[in-house]
Design a protein around this motif. Sequence first.
Motif, PDB file in Angstrom:
ATOM      1  N   TYR A  29       0.863  -1.171   0.000  1.00 59.80           N
ATOM      2  CA  TYR A  29       0.000   0.000   0.000  1.00 59.80           C
ATOM      3  C   TYR A  29       0.903   1.225   0.000  1.00 59.80           C
ATOM      4  N   ARG A  30       0.323   2.386  -0.196  1.00 59.74           N
ATOM      5  CA  ARG A  30       1.121   3.612  -0.257  1.00 59.74           C
ATOM      6  C   ARG A  30       0.669   4.614   0.795  1.00 59.74           C
ATOM      7  N   ILE A  31       1.646   5.355   1.297  1.00 60.71           N
ATOM      8  CA  ILE A  31       1.381   6.505   2.158  1.00 60.71           C
ATOM      9  C   ILE A  31       1.967   7.732   1.464  1.00 60.71           C
ATOM     10  N   VAL A  32       1.177   8.790   1.379  1.00 61.05           N
ATOM     11  CA  VAL A  32       1.623  10.038   0.765  1.00 61.05           C
ATOM     12  C   VAL A  32       1.780  11.080   1.862  1.00 61.05           C
ATOM     13  N   LYS A  33       2.942  11.728   1.882  1.00 60.76           N
ATOM     14  CA  LYS A  33       3.220  12.759   2.874  1.00 60.76           C
ATOM     15  C   LYS A  33       3.528  14.080   2.176  1.00 60.76           C
ATOM     16  N   VAL A  34       2.986  15.157   2.740  1.00 56.50           N
ATOM     17  CA  VAL A  34       3.349  16.505   2.322  1.00 56.50           C
ATOM     18  C   VAL A  34       4.171  17.115   3.445  1.00 56.50           C
ATOM     19  N   ASP A  35       5.448  17.366   3.184  1.00 62.57           N
ATOM     20  CA  ASP A  35       6.360  17.888   4.215  1.00 62.57           C
ATOM     21  C   ASP A  35       6.264  17.065   5.504  1.00 62.57           C
ATOM     22  N   ASN A  36       6.332  15.740   5.343  1.00 67.07           N
ATOM     23  CA  ASN A  36       6.348  14.777   6.454  1.00 67.07           C
ATOM     24  C   ASN A  36       5.018  14.628   7.168  1.00 67.07           C
ATOM     25  N   GLU A  37       3.967  15.266   6.689  1.00 68.40           N
ATOM     26  CA  GLU A  37       2.641  15.058   7.284  1.00 68.40           C
ATOM     27  C   GLU A  37       1.869  14.048   6.439  1.00 68.40           C
ATOM     28  N   PRO A  38       1.510  12.884   6.992  1.00 64.28           N
ATOM     29  CA  PRO A  38       0.748  11.888   6.217  1.00 64.28           C
ATOM     30  C   PRO A  38      -0.641  12.430   5.881  1.00 64.28           C
ATOM     31  N   ILE A  39      -0.997  12.357   4.617  1.00 64.84           N
ATOM     32  CA  ILE A  39      -2.315  12.853   4.212  1.00 64.84           C
ATOM     33  C   ILE A  39      -3.140  11.797   3.484  1.00 64.84           C
ATOM     34  N   ILE A  40      -2.481  10.781   2.916  1.00 63.74           N
ATOM     35  CA  ILE A  40      -3.200   9.778   2.129  1.00 63.74           C
ATOM     36  C   ILE A  40      -2.641   8.405   2.450  1.00 63.74           C
ATOM     37  N   ARG A  41      -3.531   7.439   2.607  1.00 66.95           N
ATOM     38  CA  ARG A  41      -3.143   6.031   2.674  1.00 66.95           C
ATOM     39  C   ARG A  41      -4.016   5.277   1.694  1.00 66.95           C
ATOM     40  N   THR A  42      -3.416   4.644   0.731  1.00 73.68           N
ATOM     41  CA  THR A  42      -4.195   3.890  -0.247  1.00 73.68           C
ATOM     42  C   THR A  42      -4.656   2.566   0.362  1.00 73.68           C
ATOM     43  N   ALA A  43      -5.471   1.874  -0.384  1.00 76.68           N
ATOM     44  CA  ALA A  43      -5.863   0.529   0.015  1.00 76.68           C
ATOM     45  C   ALA A  43      -4.686  -0.428  -0.167  1.00 76.68           C
ATOM     46  N   THR A  44      -4.719  -1.530   0.578  1.00 75.79           N
ATOM     47  CA  THR A  44      -3.718  -2.590   0.432  1.00 75.79           C
ATOM     48  C   THR A  44      -4.129  -3.525  -0.703  1.00 75.79           C
ATOM     49  N   VAL A  45      -3.192  -3.808  -1.579  1.00 76.14           N
ATOM     50  CA  VAL A  45      -3.427  -4.788  -2.651  1.00 76.14           C
ATOM     51  C   VAL A  45      -2.704  -6.064  -2.238  1.00 76.14           C
ATOM     52  N   TRP A  46      -3.446  -7.129  -2.029  1.00 77.16           N
ATOM     53  CA  TRP A  46      -2.914  -8.326  -1.393  1.00 77.16           C
ATOM     54  C   TRP A  46      -2.168  -9.217  -2.380  1.00 77.16           C
ATOM     55  N   LYS A  47      -1.073  -9.783  -1.872  1.00 75.90           N
ATOM     56  CA  LYS A  47      -0.335 -10.863  -2.539  1.00 75.90           C
ATOM     57  C   LYS A  47       0.025 -10.545  -3.989  1.00 75.90           C
ATOM     58  N   THR A  48       0.804  -9.490  -4.169  1.00 82.24           N
ATOM     59  CA  THR A  48       1.240  -9.130  -5.509  1.00 82.24           C
ATOM     60  C   THR A  48       2.514  -8.295  -5.440  1.00 82.24           C
ATOM     61  N   LEU A  49       3.310  -8.389  -6.485  1.00 81.56           N
ATOM     62  CA  LEU A  49       4.494  -7.547  -6.628  1.00 81.56           C
ATOM     63  C   LEU A  49       4.291  -6.488  -7.714  1.00 81.56           C
ATOM     64  N   CYS A  50       3.124  -6.517  -8.350  1.00 77.01           N
ATOM     65  CA  CYS A  50       2.779  -5.515  -9.363  1.00 77.01           C
ATOM     66  C   CYS A  50       1.374  -4.990  -9.065  1.00 77.01           C
ATOM     67  N   PRO A  51       1.223  -4.221  -8.002  1.00 80.13           N
ATOM     68  CA  PRO A  51      -0.119  -3.798  -7.563  1.00 80.13           C
ATOM     69  C   PRO A  51      -0.691  -2.694  -8.445  1.00 80.13           C
ATOM     70  N   PHE A  52      -2.004  -2.682  -8.564  1.00 78.12           N
ATOM     71  CA  PHE A  52      -2.716  -1.592  -9.229  1.00 78.12           C
ATOM     72  C   PHE A  52      -3.641  -0.939  -8.212  1.00 78.12           C
ATOM     73  N   TRP A  53      -3.516   0.377  -8.068  1.00 75.45           N
ATOM     74  CA  TRP A  53      -4.370   1.124  -7.139  1.00 75.45           C
ATOM     75  C   TRP A  53      -5.414   1.958  -7.887  1.00 75.45           C
ATOM     76  N   GLY A  54      -4.969   2.793  -8.808  1.00 74.24           N
ATOM     77  CA  GLY A  54      -5.902   3.623  -9.583  1.00 74.24           C
ATOM     78  C   GLY A  54      -6.691   4.602  -8.736  1.00 74.24           C
ATOM     79  N   GLU A  55      -6.061   5.157  -7.703  1.00 72.69           N
ATOM     80  CA  GLU A  55      -6.756   6.081  -6.802  1.00 72.69           C
ATOM     81  C   GLU A  55      -6.366   7.524  -7.129  1.00 72.69           C
ATOM     82  N   GLU A  56      -7.368   8.414  -7.091  1.00 69.32           N
ATOM     83  CA  GLU A  56      -7.148   9.825  -7.411  1.00 69.32           C
ATOM     84  C   GLU A  56      -7.495  10.691  -6.204  1.00 69.32           C
ATOM     85  N   TYR A  57      -6.704  11.745  -6.011  1.00 70.90           N
ATOM     86  CA  TYR A  57      -6.923  12.662  -4.897  1.00 70.90           C
ATOM     87  C   TYR A  57      -6.637  14.088  -5.347  1.00 70.90           C
ATOM     88  N   GLN A  58      -7.355  15.018  -4.728  1.00 71.53           N
ATOM     89  CA  GLN A  58      -7.072  16.442  -4.899  1.00 71.53           C
ATOM     90  C   GLN A  58      -6.741  16.978  -3.514  1.00 71.53           C
TER      91      GLN A  58
END
Length: 757
Positions: A29-58
């Motif tokens: 899964y991914r965590i997005v930080k702006v200047d070290n402040e966590p703002i986004i956590r994506t969903a976990t994609v299970w059992k894969t080394l080539c995950p697809f998230w396709g998540e959009e944020y503003q």
Amino acid sequence: MAKRSSLYIRIVEGKNLPAKDITGSSDPYRIVKVDNEPIIRTATVWKTLCPFWGEEYQVHLPPTFHAVAFYVMDEDALSRDDVIGKVCLTRDTIASHPKGFSGWAHLTEVDPDEEVQGEIHLRLEVRPGARACRLRCSVLEARDLAPKDRNGASDPFVRVRYKGRTQETSIVKKSCYPRWNETFEFELQEGAMEALCVEAWDWDLVSQNDFLGKVVIDVQRLRVAQQEEGWFRLQPDQSKSRRHDEGNLGSLQLEVRLRDETVLPSSYYQPLVHLLCHEVKLGMQGPGQLIPLIEETTSTECRQDVATNLLKLFLGQGLAKDFLDLLFQLELSRTSETNTLFRSNSLASKSMESFLKVAGMQYLHGVLVPIINKVFEEKKYVELDPSKVEVKDVGCSGLHRPQTEAEVLEQSAQTLRAHLGALLSALSRSVRACPAVVRATFRQLFRRVRERFPGAQHENVPFIAVTSFLCLRFFSPAIMSPKLFHLRERHADARTSRTPLLLAKAVQNVGNMDTPASRAKEAWMEPLQPTVRQGVAQLKDFITKLVDIEEKDELDLQRTLSLQAPPVKEGPLFIHRTKGKGPLMSSSFKKLYFSLTTEALSFAKTPSSKCVNELNQWLSALRKVSINNTGLLGSYHPGVFRGDKWSCCHQKEKTGQGCDKTRSRVTLQEWNDPLDHDLEAQLIYQHLLGVEAMLWERHRELSGGAEAGTVPTSPGKVPEDSLARLLRVLQDLREAHSSSPAGSPPSEPNCLLELQT
């Protein structure tokens, strides 16, 4: 003027990630930080080394932000999550791509000495001495330091170095907000070029001390200024040579686009807003120049953004229904075949998509959440396509036998029929729950299509027009990707993911009124046909009731809804309570269900709606509703007052000033955000400015070859049409932007939030 910055972030996919689990795979899964402040956590994609998230944020954030970092993590159920790697994009890097950064980026190793955060408060002075000047450095305090210990804090101390001499502060135990108030002096030699280095460290009794960040002071500049005091952002230690590990940790595909806007006071945008509203009010009775012209000059890649901005602008003016009605009529006037109606990515289709998300998201949740929750909780394996069936063992107590393909198909059909039936029943009961403005808009759509395509042979066309938006562009995408519509916090796992997809296909077949073309496309959906045929009758009855709303009923429903502020966020939160003092003190947590609106923060012991919200979503929502709060504190205590001191900074004064600054600027954009009329008007102006050359070209065609830039100035001689007025408004706004002084105008005071029980 107010400066606004926003980031469009699309987290696409990853490839060639390293395996972190013993199974030879990972759960990324991914965590997005702006200047070290966590703002986004994506969903976990299970059992894969080539995950697809396709998540959009503003993300809305301060123009002074420094960097955005994307961390890829491996989720572990029994231990701490593993860090796979990161991608860091500085503000300058993003700004250097006017159309946005898009592509693959290699993950790099996460170096603890580069993972720093927080600020340190220093007072620096150059003072005269007996033989030479003295350099005095006062280390006052620090805030928001990185927690390095298992207790969620650090044991920080500061090391001050200058010309080979090192001095250290005392150690503050268990705090990320330490206070030292200690002063150090160094002899300052004439002409010395060496910098003063202030380093923060976490003290460890057994292992090596952890680096927390550093500040490097230019002594020559300080000598000129004589003194300087303030908060300094801690910087990473980049003196060590980096390992060449790019590519070994995999890659990420990202899309990041930065938009900086200068928003003028409302009065500057009134001519533009009044002109657009006048066009919409005239509808097809007027010249109808501007709205078709905006659609004509808008490229496909930015049509969704323009549609959303226009929709929000007219929604704030109470003209969303009229705006959409005008778009319906424009599209119907150029459509001759019923099977292509509203199937393209026109301004009407894109605006209607945005409208349903802005005005109907709460309604969508009310209908779908129970159905989606049941799908996820059952975790049944479902498949109707014989070519994709996976035969598995069934039975118990060691008596297993292979389940036949026919049994899998029959059980899958039963499961899907049950889910589809429950969904259609919930939809049929939801007429009164649908927002009045949505019902009135569908009424207009239904009437316009029936007027354009009368006759018995087109009996289903008005119903299909409604379902093309309600089912195909709203309900089906939400069923297929519940995470993207905030129906669930996680994507479906491999076992469950097929169920939402097949259910969404079934809803599409019902929405298409079970046409032969939809049946022929995927013949293996045939086992659902009895439920689909029954669903068509249910859906037509639902739409008939949905569009049966008169003007008086519409006004009554709007008046009732206007008395209730819509919730910005809802969900459970845990309230920490401390009992007793000293060593006998105990702590407990109480679960309460909170609802946050633009007017109040209320709570109850039981949930009114089932919605799970993560901490960063709650923080974002609180910041949005507090953005104009004139009583907002500049600082706060992130810890609790336990015993006789604050747990964060060890300050003993309970009502003393907070040790951390209030962060009110980084927010996640949601569809139910309060409307920002000035920002929407500025975005529309910015778009029109980009197509101004095409607008002038059209103006020359209409006015018989007038030169670009010469708008008629004497309405008495030459009647000024709407396009000429629009070009004049753009000129005025351009001049206003170039002449307005920097700085934000004073905002209207808003009342403080009250906590209601």
